[in-house]
Design a protein around this motif. Structure first.
Motif, short mmCIF file in Angstrom:
data_model
loop_
_atom_site.label_atom_id
_atom_site.label_comp_id
_atom_site.label_asym_id
_atom_site.label_seq_id
_atom_site.Cartn_x
_atom_site.Cartn_y
_atom_site.Cartn_z
N THR A 241 -5.11 6.12 15.24
CA THR A 241 -6.48 6.20 15.75
C THR A 241 -7.20 4.85 15.73
OG1 THR A 241 -7.18 6.88 13.53
CG2 THR A 241 -6.80 8.62 15.15
N CYS A 242 -6.58 3.83 15.09
CA CYS A 242 -7.16 2.49 15.07
C CYS A 242 -8.59 2.46 14.54
CB CYS A 242 -7.12 1.84 16.47
SG CYS A 242 -5.46 1.69 17.09
N ASP A 243 -8.91 3.29 13.56
CA ASP A 243 -10.28 3.26 13.02
C ASP A 243 -10.28 2.90 11.54
OD1 ASP A 243 -9.19 5.51 11.97
OD2 ASP A 243 -10.91 6.81 12.37
N MET A 244 -9.41 1.96 11.18
CA MET A 244 -9.33 1.55 9.78
C MET A 244 -10.60 0.81 9.36
SD MET A 244 -7.61 1.61 7.06
CE MET A 244 -5.87 1.88 7.35
N ILE B 225 -1.51 -4.97 -3.05
CA ILE B 225 -2.06 -6.18 -2.40
C ILE B 225 -0.99 -7.28 -2.40
CG2 ILE B 225 -3.87 -7.94 -2.42
CD1 ILE B 225 -5.67 -5.88 -3.88
N GLN B 226 -0.28 -7.39 -3.52
CA GLN B 226 0.79 -8.38 -3.61
C GLN B 226 1.85 -8.11 -2.53
OE1 GLN B 226 0.71 -11.04 -5.23
NE2 GLN B 226 2.79 -11.79 -5.43
N ASP B 227 2.15 -6.84 -2.29
CA ASP B 227 3.07 -6.45 -1.22
C ASP B 227 2.58 -6.98 0.13
OD1 ASP B 227 5.32 -5.06 -2.10
OD2 ASP B 227 4.86 -3.31 -0.86
N ASP B 228 1.30 -6.80 0.39
CA ASP B 228 0.72 -7.27 1.65
C ASP B 228 0.83 -8.79 1.76
OD1 ASP B 228 0.01 -4.66 2.08
OD2 ASP B 228 -2.12 -4.94 1.67
N ASP C 202 4.00 -5.76 9.01
CA ASP C 202 2.66 -5.20 9.14
C ASP C 202 2.00 -5.68 10.44
OD1 ASP C 202 2.89 -3.86 6.73
OD2 ASP C 202 2.07 -5.54 5.57
N GLU C 203 2.12 -6.99 10.67
CA GLU C 203 1.50 -7.54 11.88
C GLU C 203 2.19 -6.97 13.13
OE1 GLU C 203 1.39 -11.82 12.00
OE2 GLU C 203 0.32 -11.80 13.92
N LYS C 204 3.52 -6.89 13.06
CA LYS C 204 4.29 -6.35 14.19
C LYS C 204 3.82 -4.93 14.51
CE LYS C 204 8.31 -4.43 14.00
NZ LYS C 204 9.59 -4.16 13.36
N ASN C 205 3.56 -4.17 13.44
CA ASN C 205 3.13 -2.78 13.63
C ASN C 205 1.60 -2.66 13.82
OD1 ASN C 205 5.80 -1.93 13.30
ND2 ASN C 205 5.56 -1.75 11.08
N HIS C 206 0.94 -3.81 14.02
CA HIS C 206 -0.52 -3.82 14.19
C HIS C 206 -1.21 -3.10 13.04
CE1 HIS C 206 0.26 -5.35 18.18
NE2 HIS C 206 1.07 -4.33 18.39
N LYS C 207 -0.73 -3.35 11.85
CA LYS C 207 -1.23 -2.65 10.69
C LYS C 207 -2.28 -3.49 9.98
CE LYS C 207 0.90 0.36 7.42
NZ LYS C 207 2.09 0.98 6.87
N SER C 208 -3.45 -2.92 9.75
CA SER C 208 -4.46 -3.62 8.96
C SER C 208 -4.07 -3.54 7.50
CB SER C 208 -5.83 -2.96 9.15
OG SER C 208 -6.25 -3.05 10.47
N THR C 209 -4.07 -4.69 6.83
CA THR C 209 -3.76 -4.71 5.40
C THR C 209 -4.90 -5.38 4.66
OG1 THR C 209 -2.74 -6.89 5.29
CG2 THR C 209 -1.34 -5.07 6.05
N GLU D 138 -9.31 -9.62 3.90
CA GLU D 138 -9.78 -10.58 2.90
C GLU D 138 -9.17 -11.97 3.04
OE1 GLU D 138 -12.23 -9.77 1.25
OE2 GLU D 138 -12.21 -7.61 0.94
N GLY D 139 -8.11 -12.10 3.83
CA GLY D 139 -7.43 -13.40 3.93
C GLY D 139 -6.51 -13.59 2.73
#
Lengths: 296, 296
Positions: free
Chosen positions: B167-170, B221-224, B242-249, B254-255
């Motif tokens: 749903t892309c509403d993260m 967070i360390q995983d991310d 994560d980026e490939k799957n367009h996943k917000s982490t 936070e950078g």
């Protein structure tokens, strides 16, 4: 006894008890809870909770400690149907006349709803500790529930079933094994948990397990018979699906007439064995007898 | 303390304990048991069993009653990975450098192996009743295990995660909710079960839960961070997924730098909170501290 009316009354009673244990549809995880409840509320005879409650009553049980286990066994039964219906498994779009969970909620959510129902079954069963913290049967009941649902029970039977479809090496011996695990195991769990929580002796538990094993097998053979002889209207799902899926069933090996006879024999044997117990429950006996003549 | 060597020693110890609870690969249902064991033996840090055992020791626990629960928590962790990797979910082909379960055994068997691992976790946990039939913590430990793995725990977090991808509403708030349920919940269960079985008081259990919650969040967070900064060789799985799957982490919001700082802060807070307990376990403290500097 008007057994159909009695079953209806008992189904209503079981329905009221087990639905009271469903999780509330709220929070970020609302969708999976909706999917769980959708699957759970899609109908069904509630045979397992009824058998559990009546076996509990048979041995003099009178408390609400049985109730979370009634809900738990139906949650496990429901999760198994949700996963069975998945595209990677039987790929069924309808069950009991309603769209299956993966059709309504998508495949990922159906997998997770099944996982959630299975986990919630144990979370629910453990609530029995609030009702009778000192009942020594609760630990044993949780063991029975997990063992009969596991690799030496239901899910074990299901895996052999799935694997046999792909390898086409079914035998009558293997089919009996599958039915004993896939269907009988949860019926055994239902009746044994009722007995254990009511404080039945070890030898009484063994008799109950043997009765339940026969009832489960009779129930599964009856399912195979109905898949050939019923109609979609009566059954609420497509008939002839076993043949369509090239699935060997009890009917494939034994034919319709012998299968019908075996259902009758198993049921009579189960009833005779139950009558060796000193305790009696007339409805339970009639319910087991009824199973041989059911039409859906 | 050479923490890496100590962790290695503790991993070996945990490995030996938990693998002794794996089912034997025999019978008609051999394939599903092979698939369960393949998934379970695919490596991993065994962090949850180690945290459970060390928390048990922290509160003076000395019996084998903890062992079936150590195996059970790892079985639940393993099932969640098997189902996460499925084509309908993350569709991952490698994990820890090995082919995932559905790649090796097919999709249907991977679904069933996950179901079987989850069920067997409870069957295994219930074996604690053979070891200490009178330990009042066993019932509570089973409740914690099911609740933290369920819709208000791990599987709840997983469903919100899956749904948000579609749903892309993260939002950051929702991401925190997902991490708290998806990752922290099982870490909380690990440490709380250790405390409960050793007879820790209610307020001690609460402190342990709060510590574990922070450790779990720091770990995720360390995983991310590692998904962005590591290499496939070190991590044993593709980086940048994560980026490939367009996943917000967490890193998306936070950078990298702030994420690293938050991991350090959470870990320090967790350690400070644990030090408020009167009991001490030096290795456990060092293990929590080590988690902030881990590279895989």
């Amino acid at each position: 006894m008007d057994i159909k009316a009695e079953i209806g009354r008992h189904t209503d009673e079981a329905e009221q008890i087990i639905t009271s244990y469903l999780p509330e549809e709220k929070g970020y995880q609302k969708t999976v809870i909706e999917a769980m409840n959708y699957s759970f509320l899609a109908g069904g005879k509630r045979l397992r909770p009824i058998l559990m409650l009546e076996t509990y009553r048979l041995f003099g049980g009178k408390s609400k400690v049985i109730e979370p286990f009634m809900a738990a066994i139906e949650m496990i039964h429901t999760y198994s149907l949700v996963h069975d219906d998945l595209p990677a498994m039987d790929n069924d779009e309808y069950r009991r006349g309603k769209k299956t969970t993966h059709v309504v909620y998508g495949e990922a959510m159906a997998i997770l709803a099944g996982d959630a129902l299975l986990t919630y079954a144990f979370e629910t069963a453990a609530k029995a500790l609030d009702i009778e913290p000192q009942n020594p049967g609760i630990g044993k009941a949780i063991r029975i529930l997990s063992a009969k649902a596991g690799i030496y029970g239901m899910v074990g039977g299901q895996t052999v079933d799935v694997e046999s479809e792909n390898t086409c090496d079914m035998t009558k011996e293997k089919l009996d094994f599958i039915y004993r695990l896939k269907t009988s195991a949860l019926i055994e769990a239902s009746m044994m948990i009722g007995a254990v929580l009511a404080g039945a002796t070890g030898s009484e538990q063994k008799i109950v397990e043997a009765v339940a094993s026969k009832v489960g097998l009779a129930f599964q053979i009856q399912d195979d018979i109905l898949d050939v002889t019923s109609t979609m209207e009566v059954l609420g799902k497509p008939i002839g699906s076993d043949e369509k899926n090239h699935k060997s069933t009890y009917v494939t090996y034994e034919g319709i007439e012998k299968s019908k006879q075996d259902v009758a024999d198993l049921s009579e044997k189960a009833i005779a064995q139950m009558e060796t117990l000193v305790v009696k429950n007339e409805f339970l006996t009639e319910l087991l007898r009824y199973l041989i003549s059911r039409e859906k």
